[in-house]
Enzyme design. Structure first.
Site, PDB file in Angstrom:
ATOM      1  N   GLY A 246       0.688  -1.323  -0.270  1.00 39.21           N
ATOM      2  CA  GLY A 246      -0.279  -0.356   0.185  1.00 39.21           C
ATOM      3  C   GLY A 246       0.791   1.563  -0.109  1.00 39.21           C
ATOM      4  N   PRO A 247       0.044   2.421   0.289  1.00 34.97           N
ATOM      5  CG  PRO A 247      -1.412   3.781  -1.060  1.00 34.97           C
ATOM      6  CD  PRO A 247      -1.233   2.775  -0.620  1.00 34.97           C
ATOM      7  N   PRO A 248       2.467   4.707   1.332  1.00 35.23           N
ATOM      8  CG  PRO A 248       4.170   5.918   0.613  1.00 35.23           C
ATOM      9  CD  PRO A 248       3.665   5.243  -0.116  1.00 35.23           C
TER      10      PRO A 248
ATOM     11  CB  THR B   7      -1.778   3.415   4.140  1.00 37.06           C
ATOM     12  OG1 THR B   7      -1.146   2.385   3.278  1.00 37.06           O
ATOM     13  CG2 THR B   7      -2.425   3.766   2.912  1.00 37.06           C
ATOM     14  N   GLY B   8      -0.738   2.693   7.145  1.00 36.96           N
ATOM     15  CA  GLY B   8      -0.891   1.878   8.424  1.00 36.96           C
ATOM     16  C   GLY B   8      -0.411   0.490   8.917  1.00 36.96           C
TER      17      GLY B   8
ATOM     18  CD  GLU C 151      -4.358  30.373  -7.470  1.00 35.86           C
ATOM     19  OE1 GLU C 151      -5.636  28.985  -7.733  1.00 35.86           O
ATOM     20  OE2 GLU C 151      -3.859  30.326  -8.225  1.00 35.86           O
TER      21      GLU C 151
ATOM     22  CG  HIS D 197      -6.899  27.182 -12.174  1.00 36.78           C
ATOM     23  ND1 HIS D 197      -7.119  26.321 -12.686  1.00 36.78           N
ATOM     24  CD2 HIS D 197      -5.576  27.596 -11.759  1.00 36.78           C
ATOM     25  CE1 HIS D 197      -5.054  26.272 -12.844  1.00 36.78           C
ATOM     26  NE2 HIS D 197      -4.592  27.221 -12.234  1.00 36.78           N
TER      27      HIS D 197
END
Length: 650
Positions: free
Chosen positions: A233-235, A237-238, A457, A460
């Site tokens: 998993g991604p950094p 995430t536990g 801005e 956007h």
């Protein structure tokens, strides 16, 4: 009344533990004493003829002659030392001897010293001592240093020949010994109650815990527990937290080690540490071995053997593969590993029998974020009207580590403003600071630049508000944060699939700032660098990865295995590359024209929004709703984020 016992208590003996460091200290003190210990005397070498002159002049107090070394030590009278100051370089020694002289073997000390004393008056005669010096201590001084070196060599390298076979530690200073930390039963207090969210991943690892607690439940049916499980998993995430919870719930010994701990500068150390780790694990079985960041040692082996035929990391990986599923039995040892780079791991490591399961630990969704916030809000003093659901909705894409950081930053922000409780605004400021960086109101910006930033801005915000598939806007600011001079904050929908229309609307929103500058200033600026980078990547992704180009067709050149990274050739011809570039250029030009038409058709609202930004610096979605009406594509009952301070702009 009980009689008081006046018997004195015995004091417990004080135990003094002498470690290796004390032995080193004693050795170095001995060497230092041997080389630097001096009696304070610094005798000058003198010729015998000069000594005779000093003798006859009445300057000498005493002469000690060592017969077996043919050496004489001369002590000058205290009242005569001043006249010898030049010979001592200005530093007259306070201790004797002051001079030393050497003579040949034919020197007759008794006769020579007697003749000189006969020439002096009785009260000025020199005291003469003739002796033979024992050489035992001199020989011992020469032997002590080699003996100390030999002792240190034996002491420091005595473990080189121990336990070299059978997976033992071995090596210089026992560097081959495993550095894994062992947590015994009941020593880890983290349980699954401390792990919020992660429903699917938690169910997978709970089955491993259940097997360790009730093995007969599975073995009665002939089943076998998986030998290993890989947390991917991604950094943030536990993954590591989940492994700690497994250790706390399983109530079995737990070994934890990082993948980088296996690799050292010494050859063969990594493989030795792997053997030692599994040897310890077998002795403690049933147990769990957790290898964090396994990609440090489990990276796919190179196909080019000429450059890495003796790679230490590959040798370590080979040993790890053998220990996990080789001829030796690892019954009762379960391997847990974590990585955020599963795509680069070796295929042999990923196969069944080693890591039977891949447990995906993804970013939390809305419900999971609420649970994670609940865990991290324990102990924080919150305002009475605090809305947890509102906070979870405003943190899409945040990992568990990010949420913990938000809670801590909110508490620090509230304390910085001397508040008694943490309110919603503190959390919003914390999110802004984490995502965008620290506010830099002191940054010098010219009025022309500020006007250009406001229109950028506003471009956007206008385009994203008027397109049905663009991400819902939350707020717009022209206050510099970090490296950004302004920002538009969105609350992206949590969707798993993205259609072509949705991607095109997002790309129009990205280029809206650049087009707005061209309309107002007549020329672009460098402020749209990040927007153009993301726009170009999305355009190439549509054409080369997702098959959303009519001319290229339904083809994808995406490599999910990562094996093409070593290939210098592209998987398509030069003609196809030219066609891809042409398709991307036409796609971006069409998006530019569409965005320009939207801004020109809504020019009055666009300029009004820019003016409001220049006045207030920060505006929210309710301001855009007042100018443009309801957002395009808004769902019924969708809440429009408003100014937290309930400011009404007229």
């Amino acid at each position: 009344m009980a009689e008081k016992n006046n018997t004195p208590r015995r004091k417990k003996p004080v135990k003094v533990n002498i470690g290796i460091s004390w032995i080193y200290i004693i050795l170095f003190i001995g060497i230092g004493w041997m080389f630097f210990n001096q009696d304070g005397a610094n005798p000058q070498k003198e010729e015998w003829e000069e000594v005779k002159k000093q003798w006859l002049a009445g300057d000498i107090k005493e002469v000690v002659f060592v017969r077996n070394e043919f050496e004489g030590h001369v002590t000058i009278k205290p009242d005569k030392l001043a006249s010898y100051e030049s010979e001592f370089g200005g530093n007259v020694p306070k201790k004797s001897p002051h001079f030393v002289f050497l003579v040949s073997g034919s020197f007759n000390a008794e006769e020579m010293f007697g003749e000189l004393n006969d020439q002096l008056p009785e009260d000025e005669k020199v005291k003469v001592v003739i002796e033979n010096k024992e050489n035992f201590w001199g020989m011992l001084e020469w032997l002590i240093f080699p003996l100390l070196l030999i002792f240190m060599w034996i002491f420091m390298f005595r473990g080189m020949n121990k336990n070299m076979g059978g997976g033992g530690p071995g090596g210089v200073f026992n560097v081959g010994k495993s550095t894994g930390k062992l947590a015994e039963k009941d020593s880890i207090k983290v349980t699954f109650k401390d792990v919020a969210g992660l429903y699917g991943a938690k169910d997978e690892v709970m089955e491993i815990v259940d097997f360790l607690k009730n093995p007969k439940k599975y073995t009665a049916l002939g089943g076998k527990i998986p030998k290993g499980a890989l947390l991917v998993g991604p950094p943030g995430t536990g993954k590591t937290l989940l492994a700690k919870a497994v250790a706390g719930e399983a109530n079995v010994p737990f070994f934890s080690i990082s993948g980088s701990d296996f690799v050292e500068m010494f050859v063969g150390v990594g493989a030795s540490r792997v053997r030692d780790l599994f040897r310890q694990a077998k002795e403690k079985s049933p147990c769990i071995v957790f290898i964090d960041e396994i990609d440090a040692v489990g990276r796919a082996r190179s196909k080019n053997g000429g450059f890495s035929s003796n790679d230490e990391r590959e040798n370590t990986l080979n040993q790890l593969l053998t220990e996990m599923d080789g001829f030796g039995s690892n019954s009762g040892v379960i391997i847990l590993a974590a990585t955020n780079r599963a795509d680069i791991l070796d295929k042999a490591l990923m196969r069944a029998g080693r890591f039977d399961r891949q447990i995906h630990v993804d970013l939390p969704d809305l419900k999971e974020r609420e649970e994670i916030f609940t865990v991290h809000l324990r102990g924080l003093k919150l305002a009475e009207d605090f809305n947890l659901e509102f906070l979870a909705k405003h943190t899409p894409g945040f990992s568990g580590a990010d949420i913990a950081n938000v809670c801590n930053e909110a508490a620090l922000t509230a304390a910085r403003h001397d508040k008694k409780a943490i309110d919603k605004q503190d959390f919003l400021d914390a999110v802004d600071r984490i995502v965008g960086g620290l506010e830099r109101k002191s940054k010098i910006i010219t009025p022309e630049e500020k006007k250009s930033i406001a229109h950028h801005e506003a471009g956007h915000a206008t385009v994203s508000w008027l397109l049905p598939h663009a991400n819902p806007l939350f707020k717009v600011t022209i206050v510099p944060r970090g490296q950004a001079l302004g920002a538009a904050w969105y609350l992206p929908e949590e969707r798993q699939l993205v259609t072509k229309d949705q991607m095109i609307d997002e790309m129009c929103s990205l280029i809206g700032g650049r087009v707005a500058e061209e309309i107002i200033n007549g020329q672009p600026s460098t402020g749209a660098l990040n927007d153009l980078e993301r726009l170009t990547k999305m355009a190439y992704g549509m054409v080369t990865y997702y098959g959303m180009s009519e001319k290229i067709g339904t083809m994808s050149y995406y490599d999910s295995t990562g094996s093409r990274a070593y290939d210098l050739n592209r998987p398509y011809s030069e003609k196809t590359a030219e066609l891809i570039d042409k398709e991307v250029k036409e796609l971006i030009e069409g998006i530019h024209e569409r965005t320009e038409k939207i801004l020109k058709d809504n020019f009055e609202g666009f300029t009004e929004l820019a003016a409001l930004l220049l006045e207030k610096e920060v505006i929210f979605a309710d301001d855009l709703e007042r100018i443009f009406g309801p957002r395009a594509g808004a769902k019924p009952g969708e809440e429009i984020p408003k100014d937290p301070e309930e400011t009404v702009y007229e």
